[in-house]
Scaffold this motif. Structure first.
Motif, PDB file in Angstrom:
ATOM      1  N   GLN A 266       0.815  -1.204   0.000  1.00 46.52           N
ATOM      2  CA  GLN A 266       0.000   0.000   0.000  1.00 46.52           C
ATOM      3  C   GLN A 266       0.857   1.266   0.000  1.00 46.52           C
ATOM      4  N   GLY A 267       0.611   2.140  -0.983  1.00 46.34           N
ATOM      5  CA  GLY A 267       1.321   3.413  -1.020  1.00 46.34           C
ATOM      6  C   GLY A 267       2.627   3.384  -1.785  1.00 46.34           C
ATOM      7  N   ILE A 268       3.049   2.207  -2.247  1.00 47.18           N
ATOM      8  CA  ILE A 268       4.275   2.112  -3.040  1.00 47.18           C
ATOM      9  C   ILE A 268       3.906   1.807  -4.485  1.00 47.18           C
ATOM     10  N   ARG A 269       4.447   2.612  -5.409  1.00 42.84           N
ATOM     11  CA  ARG A 269       4.188   2.330  -6.827  1.00 42.84           C
ATOM     12  C   ARG A 269       5.500   2.040  -7.541  1.00 42.84           C
ATOM     13  N   LEU A 270       5.523   0.925  -8.249  1.00 43.58           N
ATOM     14  CA  LEU A 270       6.696   0.550  -9.038  1.00 43.58           C
ATOM     15  C   LEU A 270       6.355   0.713 -10.508  1.00 43.58           C
ATOM     16  N   GLN A 271       7.380   0.911 -11.343  1.00 48.46           N
ATOM     17  CA  GLN A 271       7.071   1.047 -12.773  1.00 48.46           C
ATOM     18  C   GLN A 271       6.719  -0.322 -13.353  1.00 48.46           C
ATOM     19  N   LYS A 272       5.838  -0.281 -14.385  1.00 48.76           N
ATOM     20  CA  LYS A 272       5.409  -1.526 -15.026  1.00 48.76           C
ATOM     21  C   LYS A 272       6.332  -1.824 -16.200  1.00 48.76           C
ATOM     22  N   PRO A 273       6.550  -3.101 -16.504  1.00 49.43           N
ATOM     23  CA  PRO A 273       7.339  -3.418 -17.691  1.00 49.43           C
ATOM     24  C   PRO A 273       6.663  -2.831 -18.927  1.00 49.43           C
ATOM     25  N   GLN A 274       7.449  -2.307 -19.872  1.00 46.35           N
ATOM     26  CA  GLN A 274       6.872  -1.709 -21.080  1.00 46.35           C
ATOM     27  C   GLN A 274       6.711  -2.779 -22.154  1.00 46.35           C
ATOM     28  N   PRO A 275       5.579  -2.712 -22.891  1.00 40.50           N
ATOM     29  CA  PRO A 275       5.400  -3.678 -23.976  1.00 40.50           C
ATOM     30  C   PRO A 275       6.466  -3.482 -25.062  1.00 40.50           C
ATOM     31  N   GLU A 276       6.889  -4.572 -25.691  1.00 40.68           N
ATOM     32  CA  GLU A 276       7.844  -4.509 -26.816  1.00 40.68           C
ATOM     33  C   GLU A 276       9.256  -4.115 -26.393  1.00 40.68           C
ATOM     34  N   VAL A 277       9.475  -3.951 -25.078  1.00 39.84           N
ATOM     35  CA  VAL A 277      10.782  -3.457 -24.638  1.00 39.84           C
ATOM     36  C   VAL A 277      11.578  -4.555 -23.942  1.00 39.84           C
ATOM     37  N   GLU A 278      12.826  -4.702 -24.365  1.00 40.63           N
ATOM     38  CA  GLU A 278      13.760  -5.560 -23.659  1.00 40.63           C
ATOM     39  C   GLU A 278      14.593  -4.637 -22.780  1.00 40.63           C
ATOM     40  N   SER A 279      14.379  -4.730 -21.475  1.00 40.80           N
ATOM     41  CA  SER A 279      14.961  -3.761 -20.547  1.00 40.80           C
ATOM     42  C   SER A 279      16.407  -4.095 -20.185  1.00 40.80           C
ATOM     43  N   ASN A 280      17.127  -3.108 -19.670  1.00 40.23           N
ATOM     44  CA  ASN A 280      18.472  -3.363 -19.136  1.00 40.23           C
ATOM     45  C   ASN A 280      18.490  -3.301 -17.600  1.00 40.23           C
ATOM     46  N   TYR A 281      17.321  -3.063 -16.995  1.00 42.22           N
ATOM     47  CA  TYR A 281      17.193  -3.040 -15.531  1.00 42.22           C
ATOM     48  C   TYR A 281      18.205  -2.081 -14.908  1.00 42.22           C
ATOM     49  N   ALA A 282      18.256  -0.882 -15.485  1.00 40.50           N
ATOM     50  CA  ALA A 282      19.263   0.097 -15.060  1.00 40.50           C
ATOM     51  C   ALA A 282      18.998   0.634 -13.660  1.00 40.50           C
ATOM     52  N   TYR A 283      17.730   0.883 -13.341  1.00 40.86           N
ATOM     53  CA  TYR A 283      17.404   1.495 -12.052  1.00 40.86           C
ATOM     54  C   TYR A 283      16.178   0.840 -11.450  1.00 40.86           C
ATOM     55  N   MET A 284      16.017   1.052 -10.155  1.00 43.84           N
ATOM     56  CA  MET A 284      14.861   0.514  -9.452  1.00 43.84           C
ATOM     57  C   MET A 284      14.126   1.669  -8.769  1.00 43.84           C
ATOM     58  N   PRO A 285      13.399   2.468  -9.553  1.00 37.36           N
ATOM     59  CA  PRO A 285      12.668   3.578  -8.934  1.00 37.36           C
ATOM     60  C   PRO A 285      11.408   3.080  -8.218  1.00 37.36           C
ATOM     61  N   ALA A 286      11.119   3.683  -7.079  1.00 35.76           N
ATOM     62  CA  ALA A 286       9.874   3.391  -6.353  1.00 35.76           C
ATOM     63  C   ALA A 286       9.268   4.723  -5.935  1.00 35.76           C
ATOM     64  N   LEU A 287       7.938   4.816  -6.063  1.00 35.25           N
ATOM     65  CA  LEU A 287       7.242   6.048  -5.671  1.00 35.25           C
ATOM     66  C   LEU A 287       6.531   5.825  -4.348  1.00 35.25           C
ATOM     67  N   PHE A 288       6.679   6.776  -3.460  1.00 37.38           N
ATOM     68  CA  PHE A 288       6.019   6.700  -2.159  1.00 37.38           C
ATOM     69  C   PHE A 288       4.974   7.796  -2.067  1.00 37.38           C
ATOM     70  N   GLU A 289       3.726   7.364  -2.069  1.00 36.41           N
ATOM     71  CA  GLU A 289       2.590   8.295  -2.016  1.00 36.41           C
ATOM     72  C   GLU A 289       2.228   8.475  -0.545  1.00 36.41           C
ATOM     73  N   LYS A 290       2.560   9.661  -0.014  1.00 38.67           N
ATOM     74  CA  LYS A 290       2.445   9.862   1.435  1.00 38.67           C
ATOM     75  C   LYS A 290       1.044   9.570   1.987  1.00 38.67           C
TER      76      LYS A 290
END
Ligand code: PLP
Length: 374
Positions: A266-290
């Protein structure tokens, strides 16, 4: 017990022995820089890895970006994103261009192409989007707009080494793309960078810009500076390139483990994998909705620090809010970027991280939000 300090990034390095072996040749030849053997070998190998034909390497990513903007002889206004590393905006400003900040998309933090057209004026000459965190921009929409208005598109692909879109290396899109090989990036040559381009005239200008305009001993063809990559950098690049797939695979596993532990909290949002994209997993951003998580991003950041975990507020402040640009740009024009910048934290993610490290990060986060009590 003393905690191991965990940083958001940790450079990938070959073994000491592998690097020592790689640089032995430099002593044999006493050729330290100026498009040496290792430089040329790396340039070829990286272009092949990225699936691109024309590429020019630089001493770092920033100079690569400054020089490619210069190579297109742009004037006036450039539409770009404020949700990026300060380098993107500085490169535009240092070319005497005016950045015009466009808002970003909630889902992947890249420039919101549906808001670009309203920012175009008679003075607009280019779009500089950023594949932020390695997330791929809305390439088709950007291309449509660029074609319609006759604008150049130069991607800041600093985060996107090895990322593919529709099976194609992301460097192949736009008029040009810049990659960074900085120590903290997915692929590093200590410092380093490259420009992928399509037009041979641009390639020639790039060469002149990075090498004093020197074409041959007696021919100085253009007014240039010095931004060449040296042999020690290239040697590090050659070593790291041997391990790149293995490193991206490790990042993938680690990033999946983060999702396992944090997704749906609850309150944490992670980015969703993008369609058609092969990712390099460069970063792990997380959003915290106070309002939902209970505490703000800044509180999470502080509590992680107390546990010797040094997450980074990438990207806060927005580049348009940097002290040197204060009062010049108005970040209320980019409300989505402003909100995300206030909520986001880039959590530690690097190839040699362990599952235990991730458990440690997530347990501090869970306790910051009182999740275990909920
Ligand atoms: C790292 C980075 C740059 C600059 O690259 P350097 O190699 O550090 O000079 C530019 N843009 C973005 C988005 C970056 O993250």
């Amino acid at each position: 017990m003393q905690n191991k300090k965990l940083y958001t990034t940790r450079p990938s390095m070959p073994s000491y022995e592998e690097y020592a072996e790689q640089i032995r040749r430099i002593w044999d030849t006493a050729w330290l820089t100026n498009m040496g053997e290792q430089h040329n070998e790396l340039e070829k190998a990286v272009a092949e890895y990225l699936g691109v034909e024309k590429m020019s390497m630089f001493v770092n990513g920033h100079m690569a970006l400054e020089m490619v903007l210069q190579a297109f002889r742009l004037e006036g206004e450039v539409i770009t994103t404020p949700f990026t590393f300060i380098s993107t905006t500085h490169a535009i400003v240092r070319n005497g261009l005016t950045p015009v900040f466009c808002d970003i998309r909630e889902e992947d933090f890249t420039i919101d192409a549906s808001k670009i057209e309203e920012l175009i004026t008679e003075r607009t000459t280019a779009i500089v989007p950023v594949h932020v965190y390695g997330n791929v921009c809305d390439i088709e929409a950007i291309e449509r707009i660029a074609d319609k208005y006759g604008l150049k598109v130069i991607y800041d692909a600093a985060h996107a080494f090895g990322v593919k879109y529709g099976g194609k290396g992301v460097g192949g899109f736009g008029d040009a793309a810049m990659f960074s090989f900085h120590a903290t990036k997915v692929f590093n040559s200590i410092e380093g960078g490259a420009v992928v381009y399509h037009d041979d005239e641009v390639g020639k200008t790039l060469y002149n810009l990075k090498n004093f305009g020197i074409q041959s001993e007696e021919v100085i063809e253009g007014v240039g500076a010095n931004a060449k990559m040296n042999e020690f950098q290239a040697a590090m690049g050659l070593c790291n390139l041997r391990h790149i797939d293995e490193n991206i695979a490790k990042r993938r596993k680690l990033s999946e483990y983060y999702y396992e532990l944090l997704e749906g909290c609850q309150g944490i949002r992670l980015q969703k994998p993008q369609p058609e994209v092969e990712s390099n997993y460069a970063y792990m951003p997380a959003l915290f909705e106070k309002s939902e998580f209970g505490v703000s991003r800044d509180v999470v950041y502080e509590q992680l620090r107390e546990a010797d975990i040094f997450a980074r507020k990438y990207f806060y402040p927005l580049t348009s809010e940097a002290q040197c640009y204060r009062g010049i740009y108005d970040s209320s024009n980019t409300p989505v970027a402003k909100k995300i910048s206030a909520d986001v934290l880039a959590l530690p993610l690097f190839a040699d991280m362990t599952k235990e490290d991730i458990e440690r990060v997530c347990s501090v986060i869970r306790s910051a939000g009182g999740l275990d009590a909920k």
